[in-house]
Write a protein that holds these residues in place. Structure first.
Motif, PDB file in Angstrom:
ATOM      1  N   UNK A 159       0.751  -1.145   0.028  1.00 10.37           N
ATOM      2  CA  UNK A 159       0.164  -0.028  -0.110  1.00 10.37           C
ATOM      3  C   UNK A 159       0.879   1.125   0.046  1.00 10.37           C
ATOM      4  N   UNK A 160       0.252   2.294  -0.446  1.00 10.52           N
ATOM      5  CA  UNK A 160       0.767   3.824  -0.392  1.00 10.52           C
ATOM      6  C   UNK A 160      -0.004   4.641  -0.036  1.00 10.52           C
ATOM      7  N   UNK A 161       0.414   5.772   0.572  1.00 12.09           N
ATOM      8  CA  UNK A 161      -0.779   6.886   1.020  1.00 12.09           C
ATOM      9  C   UNK A 161       0.005   8.187   0.652  1.00 12.09           C
ATOM     10  N   UNK A 210      -5.159   6.933  -0.807  1.00 12.20           N
ATOM     11  CA  UNK A 210      -4.551   5.596  -0.713  1.00 12.20           C
ATOM     12  C   UNK A 210      -4.783   4.647  -1.995  1.00 12.20           C
ATOM     13  N   UNK A 211      -3.736   3.985  -1.975  1.00  9.87           N
ATOM     14  CA  UNK A 211      -3.702   2.942  -3.236  1.00  9.87           C
ATOM     15  C   UNK A 211      -3.255   1.759  -2.618  1.00  9.87           C
ATOM     16  N   UNK A 216       3.706   4.597   5.293  1.00  8.70           N
ATOM     17  CA  UNK A 216       3.912   5.066   3.928  1.00  8.70           C
ATOM     18  C   UNK A 216       3.824   6.738   4.020  1.00  8.70           C
ATOM     19  N   UNK A 217       2.972   6.894   4.991  1.00  4.90           N
ATOM     20  CA  UNK A 217       2.854   8.545   5.115  1.00  4.90           C
ATOM     21  C   UNK A 217       4.255   8.990   5.266  1.00  4.90           C
ATOM     22  N   UNK A 218       4.961   8.195   6.226  1.00  6.83           N
ATOM     23  CA  UNK A 218       6.359   8.960   6.741  1.00  6.83           C
ATOM     24  C   UNK A 218       7.314   8.494   5.692  1.00  6.83           C
ATOM     25  N   UNK A 233       4.482   0.178   1.233  1.00  2.00           N
ATOM     26  CA  UNK A 233       4.659  -0.561   2.516  1.00  2.00           C
ATOM     27  C   UNK A 233       3.828  -1.931   2.452  1.00  2.00           C
ATOM     28  N   UNK A 234       4.391  -2.940   2.921  1.00  2.93           N
ATOM     29  CA  UNK A 234       3.740  -4.017   3.078  1.00  2.93           C
ATOM     30  C   UNK A 234       2.979  -4.059   4.411  1.00  2.93           C
ATOM     31  N   UNK A 235       1.812  -4.603   4.433  1.00  4.26           N
ATOM     32  CA  UNK A 235       0.880  -4.672   5.752  1.00  4.26           C
ATOM     33  C   UNK A 235       1.458  -5.647   6.615  1.00  4.26           C
TER      34      UNK A 235
END
Length: 329
Positions: free
Chosen positions: A195-197, A213-214, A320-322, A327-329
């Motif tokens: 995911x990415x945000x 988010x994606x 991902x925000x940071x 990022x993987x859950x």
């Protein structure tokens, strides 16, 4: 089925305005008690809603042997502590979403007694329009589903509202960003691999007020969404397939007194048909399904492990925000 006897933890607005009125429509359950930190408040709402017992503390209600299950709509930071307290008192728990503030906190729920059923209150999983959409997807009515797009927003800048208090789990992602994640998992019947945000935070509150988010679900499938606590009120879901699309009208705050609708389009743009479903209350359906699990009339589908998985995905969006990376859950 013998009606399940419920107690309500707190007089939170989501409970008294939406969930409890929905539950009271059912013949499969009885709400026998409501509790608040102030006895007067509990008594007032008990009178308004026709609930027999009122308690001036959560602990006192949890000690009531008549109660089999409780609904927990407290602020996010109190979800895990009070859910565990209820479970240790032998009560099954339907806990409002998100079940925790982080996956690490949610994992504490694995310490609950094994004979107690705990579930996260995502009413959309029982809503007729969502069940109809999932059925159409499984039947390949719109071909292979490749994309799900969600928009969900409201406007709230009240500093006294729990949604604007960062230290107790406020912000848009935990409040409503959990819905796109849950419904995408529901429709795809799969988990995101990364995911990415992009997130914008309120300079005063420190909460995420706008988030995009994606989520990559693999096999050429993804979820894209925008959620906000400071935009015009709106919500819509589009499920996009290779042979058409399904649009769910008012997907999350579905009216309990009007037909819910969804639109199915083929390969001609905006040419299709709206389907109206019979009037139903998603909160009633959710409580009834929870009760059937307690009475062993059906097997549990979504429990603690599912709630932890949802939190892992939310955690990944915040990482991902940071990192500004996938990022993987």
């Amino acid at each position: 089925m013998k009606p399940v006897k419920w107690g309500i933890i707190s007089t939170a607005n989501i409970g008294v305005a939406k969930v409890i009125p929905g539950m009271l429509k059912s013949k499969d359950l009885e709400i026998v008690a409501i509790s608040s930190r102030k006895l007067k408040t509990a008594q007032e709402w008990a009178g308004k809603l026709g609930i027999p017992k009122a308690y001036g503390s959560y602990e006192e209600m949890l000690a009531d042997p008549e109660i089999e299950a409780v609904y927990n709509p407290l602020p996010n930071h109190l979800h895990v502590p009070l859910t565990l307290a209820a479970a240790k008192a032998g009560k099954h728990v339907l806990c409002e979403k998100p079940i925790a503030i982080s996956a690490k906190e949610a994992m504490q729920l694995r310490r609950a007694p094994k004979n107690v059923f705990i579930a996260e209150a995502f009413m959309v999983r029982y809503a007729t329009q969502w069940l109809a959409a999932r059925d159409l997807v499984r039947k390949k009515k719109i071909g292979d589903v490749r994309a799900i797009q969600v928009m969900f927003s409201y406007f709230n800048r009240d500093p006294k509202n729990v949604r604007n208090m960062a230290d107790i789990g406020g912000g848009g992602m935990l409040d409503i960003g959990c819905y796109p994640i849950t419904t995408a998992r529901f429709i795809f019947d799969a988990e995101p691999v990364r995911v990415t945000a992009t997130i914008d935070r309120d300079p005063k509150f420190g909460t995420d007020r706008l988030a995009g988010g994606l989520a990559d679900f693999g096999d050429g499938r993804h979820l894209s969404f925008t959620v906000s606590t400071q935009l015009a009120p709106y919500q819509r879901v589009n499920i996009m397939g290779t042979k058409g699309r399904i649009e769910i009208e008012i997907p999350f705050n579905a009216p309990p007194d009007k037909p819910n609708r969804y639109f199915v389009q083929g390969m001609d743009m905006n040419v299709g048909e709206w389907t109206e479903l019979p009037v139903s209350d998603q909160y009633q359906l959710q409580a009834e399904a929870f009760g059937r699990v307690i009475r062993k009339k059906q097997k549990p589908v979504w429990g603690v492990d599912d709630a932890i998985q949802n939190m892992k995905i939310l955690d990944a969006f915040f990482r991902s925000e940071k990192s500004r990376k996938w990022e993987k859950p």
